[in-house]
Design a protein around this motif. Structure first.
Motif, short mmCIF file in Angstrom:
data_model
loop_
_atom_site.label_atom_id
_atom_site.label_comp_id
_atom_site.label_asym_id
_atom_site.label_seq_id
_atom_site.Cartn_x
_atom_site.Cartn_y
_atom_site.Cartn_z
N LEU A 224 0.83 -1.21 0.00
CA LEU A 224 0.00 0.00 0.00
C LEU A 224 0.86 1.26 0.00
O LEU A 224 0.51 2.25 -0.64
CB LEU A 224 -0.93 0.00 1.22
CG LEU A 224 -2.15 -0.91 1.14
CD1 LEU A 224 -2.85 -0.99 2.48
CD2 LEU A 224 -3.11 -0.42 0.06
N ARG A 225 1.97 1.23 0.72
CA ARG A 225 2.85 2.40 0.75
C ARG A 225 3.42 2.69 -0.64
O ARG A 225 3.60 3.86 -1.02
CB ARG A 225 4.00 2.18 1.75
CG ARG A 225 3.60 2.37 3.20
CD ARG A 225 4.82 2.54 4.08
NE ARG A 225 5.65 1.35 4.09
CZ ARG A 225 5.52 0.36 4.96
NH1 ARG A 225 4.56 0.41 5.87
NH2 ARG A 225 6.32 -0.68 4.92
N ARG A 228 0.36 4.25 -2.66
CA ARG A 228 -0.54 5.09 -1.89
C ARG A 228 -1.14 6.20 -2.75
O ARG A 228 -0.41 7.00 -3.36
CB ARG A 228 0.20 5.69 -0.70
CG ARG A 228 -0.66 6.56 0.21
CD ARG A 228 -1.54 5.70 1.11
NE ARG A 228 -2.42 6.51 1.94
CZ ARG A 228 -3.23 6.02 2.87
NH1 ARG A 228 -3.26 4.72 3.09
NH2 ARG A 228 -4.00 6.80 3.59
N THR A 237 -6.43 2.49 -2.49
CA THR A 237 -5.11 2.88 -2.00
C THR A 237 -5.16 4.16 -1.17
O THR A 237 -4.13 4.69 -0.79
CB THR A 237 -4.16 3.09 -3.18
OG1 THR A 237 -4.67 4.12 -4.03
CG2 THR A 237 -4.00 1.80 -3.98
N ASP A 238 -6.37 4.65 -0.91
CA ASP A 238 -6.54 5.85 -0.09
C ASP A 238 -7.85 5.72 0.68
O ASP A 238 -8.54 4.70 0.58
CB ASP A 238 -6.53 7.10 -0.97
CG ASP A 238 -6.01 8.33 -0.23
OD1 ASP A 238 -6.15 8.37 1.01
OD2 ASP A 238 -5.47 9.24 -0.88
#
Length: 325
Positions: A224-225, A228, A237-238
């Motif tokens: 995910l990082r 993001r 992703t947010d």
């Protein structure tokens, strides 16, 4: 602060909510979730190890042996990669389902009356209305399941559960998922959208639950990082900003996100089955048509509202607004 509300249909809640029990199957499920979280924490610590080494090698701190501060007889070399140590001793604990089996309980008179009194205290009657309240206080967020007794004009918190982040939207549904997916009837669940890029679905008929019955989205924080805020076909992703359950095709849940996408989730598999990227900014709202099972409405920070058939997303009817939706 109260950030979201949702009604529970009258008569949908179980009259006698069950108390959460740590079964063998649930233990295995939680162990897997905890293992992922612990592994993510280990990776974060490893990424910071370079800075730690520089601090520990500072000549001014050499006399304090800080590099050995956390050493113990049970060193980290005995830990297995990915294991959930916080739950590693659970199976060794002695517990007794019935009080009569516990040798340390000597007072047993009137136990049946006591259990009956406790059951009466948590009983929800068919005439009661339930209100779900997403609340944040001192950086702690939770969902309060409130009962409204109309005759006495009384509103009180029946039970609650903790959330991982600030809640943005709630959607009630009576479609069984997770542990009770194969049981008959509809049940009573709430889907919760937060600033995290995942959706949690909780069983409202279970008190003192430790984890949601179903999580929709990516659990890998490292992945995910990397992406993001960038649109992804399989997960958000947010922050998830809005939810809408399809009452006609009951296994479908729609979600909209700050990553500019709208997604359809299959509640049977817990997977994203369709992703739409027709908006150019955060998508604040999503709503299914009340009678047309495949038609939905979305609105975003691009000051536009879209109506379309989810089976043919290229044929969109647009409205331009005077401000962000």
């Amino acid at each position: 602060m109260i950030s979201a509300l949702a009604w529970v249909r009258k008569g949908a809640a179980a009259e006698k909510p069950t108390t959460y029990e740590m079964t063998e199957e649930e233990y295995t499920r939680i162990q897997g979730i905890a293992a992922l979280e612990i592994e993510d924490a280990k990776k974060e610590l490893k990424e910071k190890s370079q800075l730690d080494e520089e601090i520990l090698n500072d000549p001014a701190l050499k006399d304090f042996d800080l590099d050995k501060y956390d050493d113990s007889d049970h060193g980290s070399d005995q830990e297995e990669e990915g294991s959930a140590h916080v739950f590693s001793k659970i199976k060794g604990l002695s517990y007794y389902k019935e009080g009569e089996e516990d040798p340390y309980i000597t007072f047993k008179d009137g136990e049946e009356d006591l259990e009956e009194d406790e059951a009466d205290e948590v009983r929800i009657f068919g005439s009661d209305n339930l209100l779900l309240v997403a609340k944040t206080e001192d950086d702690i967020s939770n969902i309060e399941v409130c009962v409204f007794e109309g005759e006495s004009d009384n509103l009180f918190v029946h039970h609650d559960f903790m959330l991982p982040a600030f809640p943005l939207a709630l959607e009630w549904l009576d479609y069984r998922v997770g542990r009770k997916a194969q049981e008959p009837g509809g049940g009573s669940y709430v889907a919760v959208a937060t600033f995290e890029p995942r959706i949690e679905i909780w069983d409202l008929d279970t008190m003192d639950g430790m984890y949601p019955d179903l999580v929709l989205g990516c659990m890998d924080k490292k992945q995910l990082r990397k992406c993001r805020g960038k649109p992804h076909a399989e997960f958000h992703t947010d922050a998830v900003m809005s939810l809408s359950w399809n009452k006609n095709v009951r296994n479908l849940l729609a979600s909209s996100s700050a990553d500019t996408t709208v997604k359809l989730w299959d509640l049977n598999t817990g997977k994203c089955v369709q992703s739409y990227d027709h908006h150019k900014d955060k998508v604040q709202a999503v709503q299914w048509h009340p009678t047309e099972p495949s038609v939905m409405l979305t609105g975003g920070y691009d000051q536009r509202v879209a109506a379309f058939d989810s089976r043919a997303p290229n044929a969109i009817s647009w409205w331009t607004m005077d401000a962000d939706v």
